[in-house]
Scaffold this motif. Structure first.
Motif, PDB file in Angstrom:
ATOM      1  N   UNK A 111       0.784  -1.238   0.000  1.00 46.88           N
ATOM      2  CA  UNK A 111       0.000   0.000   0.000  1.00 46.88           C
ATOM      3  C   UNK A 111       0.811   1.281   0.000  1.00 46.88           C
ATOM      4  N   UNK A 112       2.117   1.197  -0.235  1.00 43.30           N
ATOM      5  CA  UNK A 112       2.927   2.386  -0.481  1.00 43.30           C
ATOM      6  C   UNK A 112       4.083   2.012  -1.379  1.00 43.30           C
ATOM      7  N   UNK A 113       4.701   3.038  -1.983  1.00 47.43           N
ATOM      8  CA  UNK A 113       5.842   2.806  -2.840  1.00 47.43           C
ATOM      9  C   UNK A 113       7.001   3.688  -2.419  1.00 47.43           C
ATOM     10  N   UNK A 114       7.894   4.014  -3.343  1.00 50.05           N
ATOM     11  CA  UNK A 114       8.982   4.952  -3.039  1.00 50.05           C
ATOM     12  C   UNK A 114       8.421   6.340  -2.732  1.00 50.05           C
TER      13      UNK A 114
ATOM     14  N   UNK B  17      10.847   1.628 -11.714  1.00 45.21           N
ATOM     15  CA  UNK B  17      10.683   0.363 -11.004  1.00 45.21           C
ATOM     16  C   UNK B  17      12.041  -0.061 -10.448  1.00 45.21           C
ATOM     17  N   UNK B  18      12.057  -0.770  -9.320  1.00 45.57           N
ATOM     18  CA  UNK B  18      13.341  -1.211  -8.750  1.00 45.57           C
ATOM     19  C   UNK B  18      14.034  -2.217  -9.657  1.00 45.57           C
ATOM     20  N   UNK B  19      15.306  -2.430  -9.406  1.00 45.71           N
ATOM     21  CA  UNK B  19      16.110  -3.312 -10.255  1.00 45.71           C
ATOM     22  C   UNK B  19      15.853  -4.788  -9.986  1.00 45.71           C
ATOM     23  N   UNK B  20      15.065  -5.101  -8.972  1.00 39.38           N
ATOM     24  CA  UNK B  20      14.738  -6.490  -8.648  1.00 39.38           C
ATOM     25  C   UNK B  20      13.237  -6.711  -8.828  1.00 39.38           C
ATOM     26  N   UNK B  21      12.761  -7.958  -8.830  1.00 40.76           N
ATOM     27  CA  UNK B  21      11.312  -8.203  -8.896  1.00 40.76           C
ATOM     28  C   UNK B  21      10.578  -7.475  -7.781  1.00 40.76           C
ATOM     29  N   UNK B  22       9.403  -6.952  -8.107  1.00 39.53           N
ATOM     30  CA  UNK B  22       8.656  -6.142  -7.138  1.00 39.53           C
ATOM     31  C   UNK B  22       7.169  -6.449  -7.241  1.00 39.53           C
ATOM     32  N   UNK B  23       6.553  -6.662  -6.098  1.00 38.44           N
ATOM     33  CA  UNK B  23       5.111  -6.882  -5.992  1.00 38.44           C
ATOM     34  C   UNK B  23       4.524  -5.764  -5.148  1.00 38.44           C
TER      35      UNK B  23
ATOM     36  N   UNK C 165       3.220   3.163 -10.095  1.00 32.08           N
ATOM     37  CA  UNK C 165       2.421   1.977 -10.426  1.00 32.08           C
ATOM     38  C   UNK C 165       2.481   1.675 -11.919  1.00 32.08           C
ATOM     39  N   UNK C 166       2.409   2.718 -12.752  1.00 29.34           N
ATOM     40  CA  UNK C 166       2.487   2.507 -14.205  1.00 29.34           C
ATOM     41  C   UNK C 166       3.852   1.932 -14.596  1.00 29.34           C
ATOM     42  N   UNK C 167       4.910   2.473 -14.006  1.00 30.05           N
ATOM     43  CA  UNK C 167       6.243   1.969 -14.346  1.00 30.05           C
ATOM     44  C   UNK C 167       6.398   0.525 -13.883  1.00 30.05           C
ATOM     45  N   UNK C 168       5.763   0.179 -12.769  1.00 31.89           N
ATOM     46  CA  UNK C 168       5.843  -1.188 -12.258  1.00 31.89           C
ATOM     47  C   UNK C 168       5.076  -2.150 -13.165  1.00 31.89           C
TER      48      UNK C 168
END
Length: 273
Positions: free
Chosen positions: A100-103, A206-212, A229-232
């Motif tokens: 429920x939050x990002x960077x 998006x981060x350099x590793x897999x992200x959920x 969210x769009x970049x993810x």
């Protein structure tokens, strides 16, 4: 890694679901261990960069003797710490699961959402910030008033998602992330932002590793950036899962089981579990 007003126990349901298949380490941030946490004697708390370094040091200690990387699971302000740590120390982490939050990246609200964002997203932050400052600057009365305001807002914001006894352990000590969020924001406006300068990271990417990313639907407004969210969603290893729950989706009756199940699916997909 938990967020505001919580401690490591907020992850009890996820630990129960995951501990048979992997090693789980639950971290309580400094100052969040309950009334007069022994580590809250650092008067002004910690900036996010400092928390990210402490998190990386903790992970390095936990990895001693093991050859695996850590998967970060974070909620609320814990997400800011987690994304900052992963950007600074990418070799330590295999994936990030954000709830429920990002960077620390925020969008300008749409015109029709301005009143809601102002009353729910701005006023409560400044109330918590002022409660923290009062607890530090005003002897005796400031501590009591700061704790009272913080607990009152915790009851209002958590609502039905509040865990038994959780509000009683809340203090104004836990509000220092709001101080540093606003200080960092002002530094960014002045062109002296610490996070980007120190870690050379782009919060929009998006981060350099897999992200959920889990997104709770039952809230007055979203707490993460739609740009992030769009970049993810565009990233090959990015995943976004909306859930019919509020902000504390990992411990609510409507969200806990779904969160635990989807975490396991994600970890298996990337051969982490």
């Amino acid at each position: 890694v938990h967020g505001w007003l919580d401690d490591g126990s907020v992850w009890d349901r996820q630990v129960e679901a995951l501990e048979r298949a992997c090693r789980c380490a639950v971290i309580t941030l400094p100052g969040f261990g309950g009334p007069r946490d022994a580590r809250s004697d650092r008067r002004w708390g910690y900036n996010f960069d400092e928390l990210a370094i402490l998190l990386a040091q903790t992970v390095q200690h936990l990895q001693d003797g093991f050859d695996d990387k850590a998967t970060l699971i974070a909620h609320d302000w814990g997400c800011t710490v987690a994304f900052t740590a992963q950007a600074a120390f990418p070799g330590l982490f295999s994936a990030i699961i954000a709830l429920d939050m990002g960077p620390p990246l925020f969008d300008s609200p749409r015109l029709e959402h301005v009143p809601t964002v102002f009353f729910f997203g701005v006023l409560y932050q400044y109330a918590l910030l002022l409660a923290f400052l009062a607890s530090r600057l005003l002897p005796f009365v400031g501590r009591r008033a700061g704790d009272w305001v913080t607990r009152a807002l915790a009851r209002r914001l958590q609502g039905k998602d509040a865990r038994p006894g959780a509000i009683d352990r809340v203090t104004a000590d836990m509000n220092y992330p709001y101080l540093y969020f606003h200080l960092n924001f002002m530094r960014e406006l002045a062109g002296k932002g610490t996070r980007r300068l120190l870690f050379h990271s782009d919060p929009e990417a998006a981060p350099s590793c897999p992200c959920l990313l889990f997104v709770g639907r039952r809230k007055p407004f979203q707490l993460h950036s739609t740009r992030f969210e769009r970049s993810l969603r565009k990233a090959k290893t990015g995943h976004v899962v909306p859930i019919d729950a509020g902000h504390w989706l990992m411990c609510s009756d409507s969200g806990a089981a779904v969160v635990s199940s989807r975490i396991q699916v994600f970890l298996k997909r990337y051969s982490i579990l």
